[in-house]
Write a protein that holds these residues in place. Structure first.
Motif, short mmCIF file in Angstrom:
data_model
loop_
_atom_site.label_atom_id
_atom_site.label_comp_id
_atom_site.label_asym_id
_atom_site.label_seq_id
_atom_site.Cartn_x
_atom_site.Cartn_y
_atom_site.Cartn_z
N ASP A 197 68.73 -19.35 36.78
CA ASP A 197 70.04 -18.72 36.82
C ASP A 197 71.10 -19.77 37.16
O ASP A 197 70.78 -20.94 37.40
CB ASP A 197 70.06 -17.53 37.78
CG ASP A 197 69.78 -17.94 39.24
OD1 ASP A 197 69.89 -19.15 39.55
OD2 ASP A 197 69.45 -17.05 40.04
N LYS A 199 68.20 -21.01 40.77
CA LYS A 199 67.00 -20.32 41.22
C LYS A 199 66.36 -19.58 40.04
O LYS A 199 67.00 -19.36 39.01
CB LYS A 199 67.36 -19.30 42.31
CG LYS A 199 67.96 -19.94 43.57
CD LYS A 199 68.33 -18.87 44.59
CE LYS A 199 68.94 -19.50 45.84
NZ LYS A 199 69.31 -18.46 46.85
N GLN A 255 65.97 -13.48 38.49
CA GLN A 255 65.45 -12.23 39.04
C GLN A 255 65.96 -11.07 38.20
O GLN A 255 67.17 -10.90 38.02
CB GLN A 255 65.89 -12.07 40.50
CG GLN A 255 65.34 -13.13 41.44
CD GLN A 255 63.81 -13.10 41.51
OE1 GLN A 255 63.22 -12.02 41.51
NE2 GLN A 255 63.20 -14.28 41.55
N ASP A 305 66.94 -7.42 37.39
CA ASP A 305 67.40 -6.22 38.07
C ASP A 305 67.01 -4.99 37.24
O ASP A 305 66.76 -5.09 36.04
CB ASP A 305 68.92 -6.28 38.26
CG ASP A 305 69.42 -5.13 39.13
OD1 ASP A 305 69.97 -4.17 38.55
OD2 ASP A 305 69.25 -5.19 40.35
N GLN A 314 60.07 -8.64 34.24
CA GLN A 314 60.09 -9.89 35.01
C GLN A 314 59.09 -10.89 34.43
O GLN A 314 59.39 -12.09 34.32
CB GLN A 314 59.75 -9.59 36.47
CG GLN A 314 59.87 -10.81 37.38
CD GLN A 314 61.30 -11.31 37.51
OE1 GLN A 314 62.18 -10.60 37.98
NE2 GLN A 314 61.55 -12.54 37.08
N ASN A 352 59.96 -14.56 32.99
CA ASN A 352 59.30 -15.75 33.56
C ASN A 352 58.60 -16.56 32.49
O ASN A 352 58.60 -17.80 32.51
CB ASN A 352 58.30 -15.31 34.63
CG ASN A 352 58.98 -14.72 35.86
OD1 ASN A 352 60.18 -14.91 36.07
ND2 ASN A 352 58.23 -13.99 36.67
#
Length: 456
Positions: free
Chosen positions: A210, A214, A217, A219, A331, A335
């Motif tokens: 991001d 990091k 993540q 949402d 997710q 990833n």
């Protein structure tokens, strides 16, 4: 059983050959009749009487019957078109009548024409009458010849070549039409899509993170449901580019599907099941994708980001498609994309393509775009024109590379570019006539964290 005896009496007038003129043979062979302007020729011998004076030998003006046995698939009615000519050196009293002197032999020449050509075997039967003061005889003369159609050699060769080409072109055209009708993306059914403002970190194994550096993540509200759509050839994502089905000109080659980057940007999408050579998409203006939209993802990076030094992260927008699922599944999908092998290699290929475009004598045409928003994602304004002096690895006559975050540095999607400050060789001073300062209405100016990209 017993049969009753039958008695028959026939009266026959016998004429001595020496008292009349007769043809040597009743069957006359002629040469071939070739083409519409050809002539079949021949001759036959008539023997004059020996016991009496001269004899008149006459041939009928029209044949008693004509047999035109044609061998072609298409038959032509041409019996009435035959033109017969009989000529001789002997004295002629009327048409087709010749005086045959006593004890002499006379040749009669024959010619036949027909303006309608055909491949056939022709037989014509004429009645011939011979008479003297003391006798008269009728006999039939049979003329035989072959007829053939002539075709111009050039025309024939062109017809053969044309038929061969049609034999190749028609199947290929039908195959191309079949490919055109069937090459489509799969229907969009129970599919979701998310968009993230991201950064591509450099290194031996590039990684998508991001804007704060990091891992991304996911949402619960990131992946949004897409309405069902039938199979189609294109899917327009607006400012994120367009997905399109492509057909090769040669229909035996496999069709493919690609995502085309918007103007002023490049696209990265690593698809392992493609049919096109990787060199076809080296510039990043398009990337091969899957025919199933749910399997596709695209990383859209503005051209200006590639002007950064090779050690800096590149800002962009990540568009991820997925089948409808739960949050852990989304997710895992993000990833997997974020650590996809080959990202850094694609960045190097695009940098090389941009350098080649900048140093070429005729740079590629690129349409101008404008800053627009789609949903919650905001796309930056088109980058400045790329020059050889501003590409990493090429000497900069202005005196070095502009640090990120300073005027003239690449724009970050979702963040408005700062106003130019007039650095020599990079941007003109503020308020320079003819130069407008980029500004996105309604977008607040977020704070800048030194060393990292602005937060999402």
């Amino acid at each position: 059983g017993k049969f009753d005896p039958v008695t028959s009496r026939v009266s026959v007038n016998v004429i001595a050959k020496s008292n009349i003129a007769t043809a040597e043979s009743s069957v006359i062979k002629l040469s071939d009749l070739k083409g519409p302007e050809g002539v079949a020729t021949g001759s036959f011998l008539v023997n004059g009487p020996t016991a009496v004076g001269s004899s008149e030998f006459c041939i009928g003006p029209d044949p008693l019957r004509t047999s035109d046995a044609q061998t072609a698939a298409q038959h032509h009615t041409r019996d009435a078109k035959f033109v017969w000519t009989f000529e001789s050196n002997a004295l002629s009293h009327s048409e087709n009548c010749f005086t045959i002197p006593q004890g002499e032999q006379v040749y009669i020449d024959v010619e036949v024409r027909n303006p309608i050509q055909a491949d056939a075997s022709v037989t014509a039967i004429f009645e011939a009458n011979s008479s003297t003061d003391s006798a008269e005889l009728s006999e039939n003369l049979q003329f035989e010849f072959k007829s053939s159609a002539l075709v111009d050699e050039t025309t024939r060769n062109l017809i053969i070549i044309g038929l061969l080409l049609l034999g190749l072109i028609i199947p290929l055209a039908l195959l191309y039409l079949l490919n055109f009708l069937t090459t489509k993306f799969l229907p969009v059914e129970q599919m979701v899509r998310a968009e993230y403002a991201v950064a591509l970190q450099p290194g031996p194994a590039g990684k998508i993170v991001d804007q704060s550096g990091k891992p991304i993540q996911v949402d619960a509200n990131d992946f949004r449901y897409l309405p069902d759509m039938p199979a189609s050839k294109t899917l327009d994502l607006g400012l994120k580019g367009k997905s399109a089905a492509r057909l090769p000109l040669f229909p035996l080659a496999a069709p493919w599907f690609e995502h085309q980057a918007p103007a002023g940007s490049r696209v990265i999408s690593l698809y392992n099941g493609g049919s096109k050579s990787a060199a076809s998409f080296a510039s990043g203006q398009a990337a091969e994708i899957s025919p199933n939209h749910a399997d596709n993802w695209q990383l859209i990076i503005p051209d200006s980001e590639f002007l950064k030094p090779e050690g800096e992260a590149l800002a962009g927008v990540l568009v991820v498609g997925s089948r409808m699922g739960n949050l852990p599944q989304y997710q895992n999908r993000v990833n997997e994309i974020a650590s996809k092998p080959g990202l850094q290699r694609r960045v190097g290929e695009i940098r090389a393509a941009l350098a080649a475009e900048a140093t070429s004598t005729k740079p590629p045409k690129r349409s101008k775009g404008s800053a627009k928003s789609e949903g919650s994602a905001v796309v930056a304004t088109p980058p400045a024109t790329i020059s050889a002096a501003s590409i990493p690895g090429i000497s900069n006559p202005a005196g070095g590379t502009v640090p990120p975050g300073q005027p003239g540095s690449p724009a970050i999607p979702g963040v408005p570019a700062p106003a130019p400050t007039g650095i020599p060789g990079v941007n003109p001073p503020a308020g320079t006539p003819g130069i407008s300062n980029p500004n996105i209405p309604g977008a607040p100016k977020p704070p800048t964290i030194p060393g990292v990209n602005p937060p999402k």
